[in-house]
Design an enzyme around this catalytic site. Sequence first.
Site, PDB file in Angstrom:
ATOM      1  N   ASP A  38      37.621  36.260  53.395  1.00 24.08           N
ATOM      2  CA  ASP A  38      37.039  36.989  52.011  1.00 24.08           C
ATOM      3  C   ASP A  38      35.564  37.526  52.352  1.00 24.08           C
ATOM      4  O   ASP A  38      34.949  37.374  53.271  1.00 24.08           O
ATOM      5  CB  ASP A  38      36.906  35.767  51.044  1.00 24.08           C
ATOM      6  CG  ASP A  38      37.096  36.354  49.586  1.00 24.08           C
ATOM      7  OD1 ASP A  38      36.247  37.093  49.022  1.00 24.08           O
ATOM      8  OD2 ASP A  38      38.071  35.711  48.967  1.00 24.08           O
ATOM      9  N   ASP A  61      36.306  42.090  55.247  1.00 26.45           N
ATOM     10  CA  ASP A  61      36.583  43.064  54.228  1.00 26.45           C
ATOM     11  C   ASP A  61      37.950  43.721  54.756  1.00 26.45           C
ATOM     12  O   ASP A  61      37.963  44.193  55.610  1.00 26.45           O
ATOM     13  CB  ASP A  61      35.514  44.032  53.898  1.00 26.45           C
ATOM     14  CG  ASP A  61      35.761  45.065  53.024  1.00 26.45           C
ATOM     15  OD1 ASP A  61      36.746  45.370  52.468  1.00 26.45           O
ATOM     16  OD2 ASP A  61      34.588  45.732  52.410  1.00 26.45           O
ATOM     17  N   VAL A  62      38.987  43.495  53.802  1.00 24.85           N
ATOM     18  CA  VAL A  62      40.361  44.105  54.319  1.00 24.85           C
ATOM     19  C   VAL A  62      40.267  45.394  54.192  1.00 24.85           C
ATOM     20  O   VAL A  62      41.254  45.917  54.668  1.00 24.85           O
ATOM     21  CB  VAL A  62      41.283  43.211  53.245  1.00 24.85           C
ATOM     22  CG1 VAL A  62      41.352  41.946  53.518  1.00 24.85           C
ATOM     23  CG2 VAL A  62      41.239  43.733  51.749  1.00 24.85           C
ATOM     24  N   ASN A  88      46.533  38.843  50.163  1.00 29.36           N
ATOM     25  CA  ASN A  88      46.383  38.520  49.041  1.00 29.36           C
ATOM     26  C   ASN A  88      45.158  39.412  48.379  1.00 29.36           C
ATOM     27  O   ASN A  88      45.114  39.424  46.872  1.00 29.36           O
ATOM     28  CB  ASN A  88      45.982  37.083  48.821  1.00 29.36           C
ATOM     29  CG  ASN A  88      45.586  36.620  47.671  1.00 29.36           C
ATOM     30  OD1 ASN A  88      46.258  36.391  46.459  1.00 29.36           O
ATOM     31  ND2 ASN A  88      44.048  36.389  47.342  1.00 29.36           N
ATOM     32  N   TYR A 151      46.157  50.765  40.177  1.00 32.02           N
ATOM     33  CA  TYR A 151      46.774  49.403  40.510  1.00 32.02           C
ATOM     34  C   TYR A 151      48.199  49.284  40.492  1.00 32.02           C
ATOM     35  O   TYR A 151      48.964  48.742  41.582  1.00 32.02           O
ATOM     36  CB  TYR A 151      46.447  48.409  39.375  1.00 32.02           C
ATOM     37  CG  TYR A 151      46.720  46.824  39.525  1.00 32.02           C
ATOM     38  CD1 TYR A 151      45.824  46.324  40.494  1.00 32.02           C
ATOM     39  CD2 TYR A 151      47.522  46.415  38.949  1.00 32.02           C
ATOM     40  CE1 TYR A 151      45.929  44.814  40.722  1.00 32.02           C
ATOM     41  CE2 TYR A 151      47.736  44.896  39.223  1.00 32.02           C
ATOM     42  CZ  TYR A 151      47.009  44.095  40.046  1.00 32.02           C
ATOM     43  OH  TYR A 151      47.255  42.836  40.469  1.00 32.02           O
ATOM     44  N   LYS A 155      50.555  48.489  43.951  1.00 30.18           N
ATOM     45  CA  LYS A 155      51.236  47.490  44.168  1.00 30.18           C
ATOM     46  C   LYS A 155      52.761  47.733  44.199  1.00 30.18           C
ATOM     47  O   LYS A 155      53.526  47.064  45.182  1.00 30.18           O
ATOM     48  CB  LYS A 155      51.063  46.454  42.869  1.00 30.18           C
ATOM     49  CG  LYS A 155      49.695  45.760  42.663  1.00 30.18           C
ATOM     50  CD  LYS A 155      49.371  45.036  43.615  1.00 30.18           C
ATOM     51  CE  LYS A 155      48.269  44.157  43.282  1.00 30.18           C
ATOM     52  NZ  LYS A 155      47.905  43.121  44.452  1.00 30.18           N
ATOM     53  N   VAL A 184      48.111  35.379  35.617  1.00 35.35           N
ATOM     54  CA  VAL A 184      47.542  34.098  36.280  1.00 35.35           C
ATOM     55  C   VAL A 184      46.302  33.927  35.864  1.00 35.35           C
ATOM     56  O   VAL A 184      45.473  34.819  35.880  1.00 35.35           O
ATOM     57  CB  VAL A 184      47.788  33.970  37.645  1.00 35.35           C
ATOM     58  CG1 VAL A 184      47.410  32.884  38.303  1.00 35.35           C
ATOM     59  CG2 VAL A 184      49.178  34.650  38.385  1.00 35.35           C
ATOM     60  N   THR A 186      42.957  33.494  36.315  1.00 30.62           N
ATOM     61  CA  THR A 186      41.967  33.476  37.544  1.00 30.62           C
ATOM     62  C   THR A 186      40.546  34.235  37.029  1.00 30.62           C
ATOM     63  O   THR A 186      40.519  34.909  35.974  1.00 30.62           O
ATOM     64  CB  THR A 186      42.505  34.313  38.757  1.00 30.62           C
ATOM     65  OG1 THR A 186      42.644  35.700  38.482  1.00 30.62           O
ATOM     66  CG2 THR A 186      43.781  33.650  39.188  1.00 30.62           C
ATOM     67  N   THR A 189      41.162  37.831  35.903  1.00 30.87           N
ATOM     68  CA  THR A 189      41.838  38.145  34.481  1.00 30.87           C
ATOM     69  C   THR A 189      40.986  37.635  33.198  1.00 30.87           C
ATOM     70  O   THR A 189      41.419  37.515  32.255  1.00 30.87           O
ATOM     71  CB  THR A 189      43.146  37.493  34.277  1.00 30.87           C
ATOM     72  OG1 THR A 189      43.129  36.213  34.946  1.00 30.87           O
ATOM     73  CG2 THR A 189      44.333  38.358  35.435  1.00 30.87           C
TER      74      THR A 189
HETATM   75  N1  LIG Z   1      45.495  37.031  38.103  1.00 27.97           N
HETATM   76  C1  LIG Z   1      46.660  37.774  37.794  1.00 27.97           C
HETATM   77  O1  LIG Z   1      47.223  37.733  36.920  1.00 27.97           O
HETATM   78  C2  LIG Z   1      47.412  38.392  38.991  1.00 27.97           C
HETATM   79  C3  LIG Z   1      48.560  38.979  38.648  1.00 27.97           C
HETATM   80  C4  LIG Z   1      49.341  39.781  39.614  1.00 27.97           C
HETATM   81  C5  LIG Z   1      48.889  39.778  40.878  1.00 27.97           C
HETATM   82  N2  LIG Z   1      47.713  39.364  41.035  1.00 27.97           N
HETATM   83  C6  LIG Z   1      47.136  39.739  42.482  1.00 27.97           C
HETATM   84  O2  LIG Z   1      46.735  38.524  42.951  1.00 27.97           O
HETATM   85  C7  LIG Z   1      45.762  38.619  44.079  1.00 27.97           C
HETATM   86  C8  LIG Z   1      44.578  37.759  43.903  1.00 27.97           C
HETATM   87  O3  LIG Z   1      43.964  37.860  42.507  1.00 27.97           O
HETATM   88  P1  LIG Z   1      43.115  36.737  41.785  1.00 27.97           P
HETATM   89  O4  LIG Z   1      43.833  36.855  40.312  1.00 27.97           O
HETATM   90  O5  LIG Z   1      43.331  35.634  42.605  1.00 27.97           O
HETATM   91  O6  LIG Z   1      41.890  37.413  41.931  1.00 27.97           O
HETATM   92  P2  LIG Z   1      40.337  36.824  42.132  1.00 27.97           P
HETATM   93  O7  LIG Z   1      39.473  37.852  41.855  1.00 27.97           O
HETATM   94  O8  LIG Z   1      40.085  35.438  41.667  1.00 27.97           O
HETATM   95  O9  LIG Z   1      40.442  36.497  43.787  1.00 27.97           O
HETATM   96  C9  LIG Z   1      40.549  37.752  44.686  1.00 27.97           C
HETATM   97  C10 LIG Z   1      39.731  37.382  45.789  1.00 27.97           C
HETATM   98  O10 LIG Z   1      39.646  38.615  46.532  1.00 27.97           O
HETATM   99  C11 LIG Z   1      38.386  38.755  47.106  1.00 27.97           C
HETATM  100  N3  LIG Z   1      38.202  40.291  47.554  1.00 27.97           N
HETATM  101  C12 LIG Z   1      37.832  41.375  46.754  1.00 27.97           C
HETATM  102  N4  LIG Z   1      37.620  42.307  47.354  1.00 27.97           N
HETATM  103  C13 LIG Z   1      38.092  41.930  48.997  1.00 27.97           C
HETATM  104  C14 LIG Z   1      37.893  42.791  50.003  1.00 27.97           C
HETATM  105  N5  LIG Z   1      37.766  43.828  50.137  1.00 27.97           N
HETATM  106  N6  LIG Z   1      38.044  41.871  51.053  1.00 27.97           N
HETATM  107  C15 LIG Z   1      38.281  40.631  51.264  1.00 27.97           C
HETATM  108  N7  LIG Z   1      38.361  39.998  50.351  1.00 27.97           N
HETATM  109  C16 LIG Z   1      38.230  40.500  48.844  1.00 27.97           C
HETATM  110  C17 LIG Z   1      37.471  38.438  46.167  1.00 27.97           C
HETATM  111  O11 LIG Z   1      36.017  38.312  46.817  1.00 27.97           O
HETATM  112  C18 LIG Z   1      38.023  37.325  45.582  1.00 27.97           C
HETATM  113  O12 LIG Z   1      37.765  36.042  46.390  1.00 27.97           O
HETATM  114  C19 LIG Z   1      45.211  40.254  43.901  1.00 27.97           C
HETATM  115  O13 LIG Z   1      45.857  40.967  44.814  1.00 27.97           O
HETATM  116  C20 LIG Z   1      45.867  40.596  42.625  1.00 27.97           C
HETATM  117  O14 LIG Z   1      45.930  41.936  42.283  1.00 27.97           O
HETATM  118  C21 LIG Z   1      46.825  38.590  40.279  1.00 27.97           C
END
Ligand SMILES: NC(=O)c1ccc[n+]([C@@H]2O[C@H](COP(=O)([O-])OP(=O)(O)OC[C@H]3O[C@@H](n4cnc5c(N)ncnc54)[C@H](O)[C@@H]3O)[C@@H](O)[C@H]2O)c1
Length: 264
Positions: A38, A61-62, A88, A151, A155, A184, A186, A189
């Site tokens: 992360d 950093d991805v 992720n 987005y 996706k 979800v 988190t 959101t």
């Molecule tokens: N929460 C939702 O409702 C939801 C719905 C559909 C898809 N998603 C997807 O699920 C995945 C996780 O989302 P989440 O809701 O857990 O979000 P979150 O913000 O809780 O966690 C995301 C994590 O990614 C890290 N991150 C951000 N940029 C980064 C980078 N450049 N390199 C490495 N790490 C990085 C952040 O520091 C954080 O720890 C994402 O791809 C998101 O698009 C989430």
Amino acid sequence: MTTRLLGKVALVTGAASGIGRAIALRFLAEGASVLMADIDEAGLGALAHEGGEHADFIRCDVTVESDVEAAAQCAVQRFGGLDITVANAGKGTFGLITEHSLESWQEIIDLCLTGVFLTVKHAGRVIRDGGSIINIASLNAIQPAEGMVAYCTAKAGVAMLTRVAAMELGHRQIRVNTIAPGLVETNATSAFWMMPSIVDEFVENTTVGRFAQPNDIANMAVFLASDESSFVSASFFSVDGGATTKRYPDLPGAFARMAETPNS
Ligand SMILES: NC(=O)c1ccc[n+]([C@@H]2O[C@H](COP(=O)([O-])OP(=O)(O)OC[C@H]3O[C@@H](n4cnc5c(N)ncnc54)[C@H](O)[C@@H]3O)[C@@H](O)[C@H]2O)c1
């Protein structure tokens, strides 16, 4: 503790929070060793006490190729190999196409699409034959949302990238699949919970009458990471409570109503 992933080594990106965190902790509970990657070093540090001896952490950093390559190599060096990778890391943004800055578009495409490409590229080079790669997309890969063009586009790209990768890596029995979560709860959101009408709309869109917790997604990830899914590849798994049966909530309308509300 159950042992569905006993002896396996996993790399999880975006592991400091939300869905990635839940997946990493579930993998550990199922017997895997996990390298959590992360950009949020404080978040990774806070996880350290929960991770135990089979967990390790790397700043990654991805969107930076050398970081992603180093993370894949680190998993191999630290735990002796790599069997599972979860791409992720990601986030969304809001902006109508006609107002959208190129910079904001590029940022989301870099993180949500190019970040997955780099993760699959470098994990794919070192992952053991028979491994499993899981890419986290979104309901928005198949359900359009007004105001979320970057987005949704990123996706949808992840879903296709997954299928191409499954074809290219299949000769090594490496499986590549997409998980597409609905709403979800988190950090990503948290803004929605300041607009209860939007959360209500998300919930009404489902057939099961609730939004998800990160563990709902982790449950699917464990299945796809384990040998139970050894005949599953190039597939797209919606984990959205049935929300694809409906239309995505009206975000522009909700933002406009919020702006009109005094003291909002
Ligand atoms: N929460 C939702 O409702 C939801 C719905 C559909 C898809 N998603 C997807 O699920 C995945 C996780 O989302 P989440 O809701 O857990 O979000 P979150 O913000 O809780 O966690 C995301 C994590 O990614 C890290 N991150 C951000 N940029 C980064 C980078 N450049 N390199 C490495 N790490 C990085 C952040 O520091 C954080 O720890 C994402 O791809 C998101 O698009 C989430």
